[in-house]
Design an enzyme around this catalytic site. Structure first.
Site, short mmCIF file in Angstrom:
data_model
loop_
_atom_site.label_atom_id
_atom_site.label_comp_id
_atom_site.label_asym_id
_atom_site.label_seq_id
_atom_site.Cartn_x
_atom_site.Cartn_y
_atom_site.Cartn_z
N CYS A 101 -68.49 -40.98 24.27
CA CYS A 101 -67.79 -41.12 22.98
C CYS A 101 -67.39 -39.77 22.38
CB CYS A 101 -68.65 -41.90 22.01
SG CYS A 101 -69.00 -43.54 22.62
N HIS B 254 -65.74 -40.84 15.06
CA HIS B 254 -65.81 -41.79 16.18
C HIS B 254 -66.15 -43.16 15.61
CE1 HIS B 254 -66.80 -43.78 19.80
NE2 HIS B 254 -68.08 -43.83 19.58
N ASN C 206 -65.10 -50.20 19.42
CA ASN C 206 -65.43 -48.86 19.93
C ASN C 206 -64.71 -48.66 21.27
OD1 ASN C 206 -66.61 -46.59 21.03
ND2 ASN C 206 -68.72 -47.19 20.56
O1 UT7 Z 1 -70.48 -45.21 20.70
C1 UT7 Z 1 -71.46 -44.47 21.22
C2 UT7 Z 1 -72.81 -44.66 20.79
N1 UT7 Z 1 -73.16 -45.99 20.39
C3 UT7 Z 1 -73.48 -46.21 19.11
O2 UT7 Z 1 -73.37 -45.34 18.29
C4 UT7 Z 1 -74.06 -47.56 18.79
C5 UT7 Z 1 -75.32 -47.40 17.99
N2 UT7 Z 1 -76.03 -48.65 17.74
C6 UT7 Z 1 -75.54 -49.62 16.94
O3 UT7 Z 1 -74.44 -49.54 16.44
C7 UT7 Z 1 -76.47 -50.79 16.63
O4 UT7 Z 1 -77.76 -50.50 17.11
C8 UT7 Z 1 -75.99 -52.14 17.22
C9 UT7 Z 1 -74.73 -52.61 16.52
C10 UT7 Z 1 -75.76 -52.02 18.71
C11 UT7 Z 1 -77.07 -53.21 16.98
O5 UT7 Z 1 -77.35 -53.29 15.60
P1 UT7 Z 1 -78.84 -53.19 15.06
O6 UT7 Z 1 -78.74 -53.32 13.61
O7 UT7 Z 1 -79.47 -51.94 15.61
O8 UT7 Z 1 -79.49 -54.47 15.67
P2 UT7 Z 1 -80.83 -54.62 16.51
O9 UT7 Z 1 -80.59 -54.27 17.94
O10 UT7 Z 1 -81.94 -53.92 15.78
O11 UT7 Z 1 -81.08 -56.16 16.40
C12 UT7 Z 1 -81.40 -56.79 15.15
C13 UT7 Z 1 -81.48 -58.29 15.36
C14 UT7 Z 1 -82.39 -58.68 16.53
O12 UT7 Z 1 -83.00 -59.90 16.21
P3 UT7 Z 1 -84.49 -59.96 15.66
O13 UT7 Z 1 -85.34 -59.32 16.73
O14 UT7 Z 1 -84.47 -59.18 14.39
O15 UT7 Z 1 -84.74 -61.42 15.50
C15 UT7 Z 1 -81.42 -58.88 17.67
O16 UT7 Z 1 -81.90 -59.73 18.64
O17 UT7 Z 1 -80.19 -58.81 15.68
C16 UT7 Z 1 -80.24 -59.48 16.96
N3 UT7 Z 1 -78.96 -59.24 17.63
C17 UT7 Z 1 -77.88 -60.00 17.46
N4 UT7 Z 1 -77.66 -61.10 16.72
C18 UT7 Z 1 -76.43 -61.64 16.76
C19 UT7 Z 1 -78.65 -58.23 18.48
N5 UT7 Z 1 -77.38 -58.33 18.86
C20 UT7 Z 1 -76.86 -59.43 18.26
C21 UT7 Z 1 -75.61 -60.04 18.25
N6 UT7 Z 1 -75.43 -61.13 17.49
N7 UT7 Z 1 -74.57 -59.55 18.96
#
Ligand code: UT7
Length: 333
Positions: free
Chosen positions: A116, A256, A286
């Site tokens: 990225c 980004h 992204n």
């Molecule tokens: O571009 C280069 C670098 N990449 C980035 O900068 C991305 C950085 N990371 C992020 O943007 C975020 O971590 C994500 C958008 C990928 C994920 O968001 P998050 O707020 O960190 O979610 P999480 O992984 O902590 O998950 C929170 C909850 C979980 O459920 P529980 O355990 O709280 O019940 C996940 O299972 O959300 C759940 N979850 C989803 N629910 C619905 C994870 N993905 C999804 C989904 N839809 N797609």
């Protein structure tokens, strides 16, 4: 005479026509529009569907727009620096293929892999070729066909990424405008959180790697998120401080587009209101190396000569950085 500077003198972009909306994804994985919008800011992304088309095909569309706008012959291009993690092939370089497809018969070029942050790495590299006095016309293109390496059964990654390309032309600056400073960083220990497991020399492709879905992008989102918030905000603040700039003097932040919450954190740290931040994540998602030039493409008409612009990125590697550009031309001209 002062040091020679590189100026961005034109911008081109391309996104495929096919849209993949949050509602489409609801039918493919266990997710929903509300979760995606509130956690990332994304509403839809573009997907390059045509069989047999790859990153070079999007890149040439962006570069051809520049050639049209500048009334320039492709033979005038000296060098093409292509930032991508989704090259057409492992080799030859996508830059090579691009030069062939656009008829840049006098150019040489190479690919640069920094995920990225690829566009910032490539822009800084391309600028140095101009600053040295060696070349007059350098194309820097950020392109990724992320749909080629995304598992559309993995809700942790498939909701985020999209396809696209953005390019700029660098030429020697005729005034005080141009690419004025860049801080680039990397920390390879971050690779554990964001990488592709197989297909490289450590783990070449086998039937087993394909069956285990190891040719898709793997991301452990939370740690990446934490590093990204801190990394992008810190490096942007460092760039301002090193150049004695305040938020008021910045016309635009071009971040980004990985997650709206990361963008907001960086803008807050720099003391910038939302109106000064380019955000198009809602429509493209992204696009990895393409996000920053696609923002410049979308906003080109609003940019004015002399505008102070900060480009900032964080991504796989980890890689991150920030670049200060004084914009070289009036967008409406
Ligand atoms: O571009 C280069 C670098 N990449 C980035 O900068 C991305 C950085 N990371 C992020 O943007 C975020 O971590 C994500 C958008 C990928 C994920 O968001 P998050 O707020 O960190 O979610 P999480 O992984 O902590 O998950 C929170 C909850 C979980 O459920 P529980 O355990 O709280 O019940 C996940 O299972 O959300 C759940 N979850 C989803 N629910 C619905 C994870 N993905 C999804 C989904 N839809 N797609």
């Amino acid at each position: 005479m002062g040091k020679l500077k590189a100026a961005i003198t034109s911008v081109g972009g391309y996104v495929p026509e096919t849209k993949l909306t949050n509602f489409d994804l609801e039918k493919m994985v266990d997710t929903n529009d509300e979760w995606i919008r509130t956690r990332t800011g994304i509403e839809e992304r573009r997907i390059l569907k045509e069989p047999g088309k790859g990153s070079s095909d999007m890149a040439i569309m962006a570069i051809q727009e520049i050639l049209r706008k500048k009334n320039m012959d492709p033979s005038e291009i000296d060098c093409v620096v292509c930032a991508t993690v989704t090259p057409d092939m492992v080799f030859p370089a996508t830059a090579n293929i691009i030069c062939d497809k656009i008829g840049a018969t006098n150019a040489w070029g190479f690919d640069l892999s920094a995920a990225c942050s690829g566009f910032l790495y490539a822009l800084t590299t391309g600028a140095m070729y101009i600053e040295s006095g060696r070349y007059k016309k350098v194309i820097v293109v950020g392109v990724d066909k992320m749909s080629a390496i995304i598992d559309y059964t993995d809700r942790a990654t498939c909701i985020i990424f999209g396809d696209g390309a953005g390019a700029v032309l660098l030429e020697p600056s005729t005034d005080e405008n141009g690419i004025l400073d860049s801080i680039l960083k990397s920390d390879g220990s971050g690779r554990q959180y964001l990488h592709m497991k197989a297909g490289g020399s450590v783990k070449p492709a086998t039937i087993e790697t394909v069956m285990a879905k190891e040719h898709y992008a793997f991301q452990d989102g939370q740690p990446v998120f934490k590093f990204a918030v801190k990394g992008m905000a810190d490096v942007s603040a460092e760039l301002l401080e090193r150049n004695g700039l305040t938020g008021e003097e910045i016309a635009w932040l071009v971040p980004h587009q990985a997650n709206l919450r990361i963008i907001d954190a960086t803008a807050n740290r720099m003391g910038l209101p939302r109106e000064k931040v380019m955000i198009n994540i809602q429509k493209y998602g992204n696009t990895t190396a393409a996000t920053i030039p696609l923002c410049l493409w979308d906003w080109e008409k609003q940019l004015k000569k002399g505008d102070n612009i900060v480009l900032a990125a964080f991504g796989g590697g980890f890689t991150w950085g920030a670049t200060w550009v004084k914009w070289g031309y009036d967008g409406e001209a």
